[in-house]
Write an enzyme that holds these catalytic residues in place. Structure first.
Site, PDB file in Angstrom:
ATOM      1  N   THR A  68      -1.683   3.783  54.128  1.00  0.00           N
ATOM      2  CA  THR A  68      -1.493   3.809  52.686  1.00  0.00           C
ATOM      3  C   THR A  68      -0.307   2.925  52.318  1.00  0.00           C
ATOM      4  O   THR A  68       0.271   2.251  53.184  1.00  0.00           O
ATOM      5  CB  THR A  68      -1.336   5.265  52.184  1.00  0.00           C
ATOM      6  N   LYS A  72      -0.711  -1.714  53.530  1.00  0.00           N
ATOM      7  CA  LYS A  72      -2.110  -2.107  53.658  1.00  0.00           C
ATOM      8  C   LYS A  72      -2.308  -3.573  54.031  1.00  0.00           C
ATOM      9  O   LYS A  72      -3.301  -3.930  54.670  1.00  0.00           O
ATOM     10  CB  LYS A  72      -2.865  -1.775  52.361  1.00  0.00           C
ATOM     11  N   ASN A  93      -6.999   0.025  55.048  1.00  0.00           N
ATOM     12  CA  ASN A  93      -6.587   1.429  54.905  1.00  0.00           C
ATOM     13  C   ASN A  93      -7.061   2.296  56.063  1.00  0.00           C
ATOM     14  O   ASN A  93      -6.848   3.500  56.063  1.00  0.00           O
ATOM     15  CB  ASN A  93      -7.076   2.025  53.575  1.00  0.00           C
ATOM     16  N   ASP A 108     -12.108   2.179  50.825  1.00  0.00           N
ATOM     17  CA  ASP A 108     -12.000   2.734  49.474  1.00  0.00           C
ATOM     18  C   ASP A 108     -13.280   2.518  48.662  1.00  0.00           C
ATOM     19  O   ASP A 108     -13.864   3.463  48.113  1.00  0.00           O
ATOM     20  CB  ASP A 108     -10.813   2.121  48.729  1.00  0.00           C
ATOM     21  N   GLY A 135      -5.428  -2.760  43.921  1.00  0.00           N
ATOM     22  CA  GLY A 135      -6.047  -2.623  45.235  1.00  0.00           C
ATOM     23  C   GLY A 135      -7.321  -1.803  45.223  1.00  0.00           C
ATOM     24  O   GLY A 135      -8.340  -2.202  45.805  1.00  0.00           O
ATOM     25  N   ALA A 136      -7.300  -0.641  44.574  1.00  0.00           N
ATOM     26  CA  ALA A 136      -8.497   0.201  44.520  1.00  0.00           C
ATOM     27  C   ALA A 136      -9.613  -0.504  43.761  1.00  0.00           C
ATOM     28  O   ALA A 136     -10.780  -0.487  44.180  1.00  0.00           O
ATOM     29  CB  ALA A 136      -8.174   1.541  43.877  1.00  0.00           C
ATOM     30  N   THR A 158      -4.589  -8.316  32.297  1.00  0.00           N
ATOM     31  CA  THR A 158      -4.284  -9.684  32.713  1.00  0.00           C
ATOM     32  C   THR A 158      -5.574 -10.383  33.131  1.00  0.00           C
ATOM     33  O   THR A 158      -6.147 -10.057  34.179  1.00  0.00           O
ATOM     34  CB  THR A 158      -3.291  -9.695  33.892  1.00  0.00           C
ATOM     35  N   PRO A 159      -6.079 -11.320  32.341  1.00  0.00           N
ATOM     36  CA  PRO A 159      -7.359 -11.953  32.655  1.00  0.00           C
ATOM     37  C   PRO A 159      -7.397 -12.616  34.026  1.00  0.00           C
ATOM     38  O   PRO A 159      -8.432 -12.598  34.704  1.00  0.00           O
ATOM     39  CB  PRO A 159      -7.514 -12.994  31.532  1.00  0.00           C
TER      40      PRO A 159
END
Length: 275
Positions: A68, A72, A93, A108, A135-136, A158-159
């Site tokens: 975690t 990672k 992970n 994940d 990340g997820a 944030t595009p």
């Protein structure tokens, strides 16, 4: 769980902070149910020491590691190889032994797809919207693309970050807007908004609830609390809410299967997580 012996395989979750982790409870419940002579502990590993922890696990013969934050990416140089998902994401992970090799995976997103499947929801051919680009969200976007989603729209403040995450879904990924949430069949909150917040707090909502509609499946990766503001809004809109416990358990189950060589008892893991 039986007392550990000299033959017991040891696994660990590494991170900082890590003492709050539910991973040992989930894994040890799975080991008990499977009759596997394994045990898992949580090890606090300071930032910057992730690769050293992997080297130590190799030397000590640990059966595997869950990884975690903040390790990672840092563990990757110490590994022998990565799965395609971990390589695409640049984040690990889960670490398993394959003979003499230590192999890094990222479970994940696959955990989310497995949780949806367990709930009777197929991803293939579905229009999906993912909130967030961290990340997820990146792992989930990659897994939805790999599971043959019809489209994966990524929404983020944030595009540029949304564009980078959407690219992980391949040709079906794109930067999304509010209309994509309204049109999606599967909506996933992959942000931390709502964590630790009351479900009746409007500030805990990661989207405009008027975008939700009957027939949608709405998943929240947040699992504290289990009923988030988003899931409550989804239920009110006639959508089907799915809490984050399924993703948490199924991503761990993928790792444990790699360790012990057979699918673990997901039901026992869910009971442990709820307890």
């Amino acid at each position: 769980m039986a007392e550990p012996t000299a033959r017991t395989r040891l696994a660990a979750v590494i991170g900082s902070p890590v003492r709050h982790s539910r991973s040992p409870a989930l894994a040890n419940a799975a080991f008990r149910a499977a009759g596997a002579d394994w045990t898992m502990v949580a090890l606090e590993v300071a930032e910057g020491q992730g690769a050293a922890a992997v080297d130590a696990a190799r030397t000590l013969g640990l059966g595997g590691l869950m990884v975690t934050m903040p390790h990672k990416a840092a563990v990757i140089p110490a590994l022998d190889r990565l799965t395609p998902g971990a390589a695409a994401l640049g984040a690990v992970n889960s670490i398993s032994r394959r003979g003499d090799e230590l192999v890094g995976d990222n479970t994940d997103g696959a955990g989310l797809v497995a949780a949806l499947a367990a709930a009777g929801v197929a991803v293939a051919g579905r229009r999906c919207a993912v909130l967030g680009a961290g990340g997820a969200a990146r792992s989930i976007t990659w897994a939805l693309g790999a599971a043959s989603a019809a489209s994966v729209a990524v929404l983020n403040r944030t595009p540029e970050r949304a564009e980078g995450a959407a690219a992980l879904a391949g040709e079906v990924g794109r930067v999304g807007a509010a209309d994509d949430v309204a049109e999606a069949e599967i909506v996933v909150n992959a942000t931390s908004l709502g964590m630790g917040m009351a479900p009746d707090d409007p500030a805990a909502l990661p989207l405009d609830p008027t975008l939700l509609r009957p027939g949608q499946v709405v998943v929240d990766a947040v699992y504290q609390p289990l009923e988030t503001a988003l899931l409550r809004a989804a239920a009110r809109a006639g959508a089907r809410p799915l809490d984050g416990l399924g993703m948490l358990v199924h991503q761990a189950a993928i790792t444990i299967e790699a360790w012990i060589g057979r699918p673990p008892d997901v039901g026992a893991m869910i009971e442990a997580a709820r307890a």
